[in-house]
Design an enzyme around this catalytic site. Sequence first.
Site, PDB file in Angstrom:
ATOM      1  CB  SER A   1      19.593   7.794  -1.200  1.00 55.86           C
ATOM      2  OG  SER A   1      19.527   9.365  -1.407  1.00 55.86           O
ATOM      3  CE  LYS A   2      21.424  13.804   1.089  1.00 55.71           C
ATOM      4  NZ  LYS A   2      20.594  13.541  -0.260  1.00 55.71           N
ATOM      5  CG  ASN A   3      26.335   8.305   4.185  1.00 57.45           C
ATOM      6  OD1 ASN A   3      26.163   8.487   3.122  1.00 57.45           O
ATOM      7  ND2 ASN A   3      27.674   8.030   4.688  1.00 57.45           N
TER       8      ASN A   3
END
Length: 378
Positions: free
Chosen positions: A192-194
């Site tokens: 879910s991180k950039n």
Amino acid sequence: MKVPLLDLKAQYRTIKDRILDVTHEIFESQYFILGPQVAALEKKIAGYCHVDHAVGVSSGTDALILSLMAAGIGPGDRVISTPYTFFATAGAIARVGATPVFVDIDPDSYNLSCDRLQEAVGAMTAHQLKTVKAIIPVHLYGQCADMDPILELAAAHGWVVIEDAAQAIGAEYKGRRAGSMGDYGCFSFFPSKNLGAFGDGGIVTASDPKVWEQLEIMRVHGASPKYYHRVVGGNFRLDALQAAIVAVKLEFLDGWTAGRQDNAARYRELFASAGLADRVGLPVERENRHIYNQFVIRVDTGRDDLKAYLGEQGIGTEVYYPVPLHLQACFSGLGHAAGDFPVSERAASQTLALPIYPELTGAQQAYVVEQIVAFFNR
């Protein structure tokens, strides 16, 4: 209309062929742990973060644990950080046997408050201050903490500085990249991180060659050379498969970041047009490059009702984080109670993350704001 909190399938469709190519190369090579793919990613991330070295690890949590271990932090030591962050920040401190020392946050940025930090240090006894060995500022939601006062105070007391930059790859503070200012920079590649992997993964950045060498040794059980152990480390290795995927995605990261920033600007326009200024608090940009891992709004009352209503309208949201760390049951031994860190407690009860991913359309954003207006007009 359906508006998920995050749509990784939309991102995957744009890079699918590239991902399949590199994963096929890994399968053909049968080289799955560390190796050339990991080394290549380390070099690219070091360059991106404006540091000399990077060490790929198994997760963002392990990046924190490995950094603490490499810094020699352990039982009897105290480590300053914030109670308003993902659990791993304080959990890593506890895992190495040290004691978390919480300092409240700034009400606008949600990052560590330098005013409260000065107060906390001033209130410590000489013995307590002597046992503080490190500080972990968290760059929350994609915006850097106010690092200059933190670095100045750390230098004055001889503290190690470990940046928890799990949500902030590419964020900047006065022109300096997240992960380049402290002794260690810890990043997460959680999906879910950039910049997300296709599973767990992380990386630690450092500019001191001695720190880099210690990190490399300790991520493979402290072995140097293989099977010869001068220190006890851990199994903190990054998979080659995850490294190859992250390396592909890194090429697109600045474009995705720009998309998030554009979406943040559009939200501001939509909220202003909707006349919600007195009902909804929007993120405050304190630093010059906020990368918007999350777009977090604030409502004084009714946050949970708003979340439930938006869910009924097909809009994904999330509360980061509903229980501050000083009130978690596992930290009850620290002796904290409700009211000890009031700014963190208010943030936990009033904030709500809205969709901000780069593939989000203007129509979807307009729908989100329309439904927030509908909620308040009920």
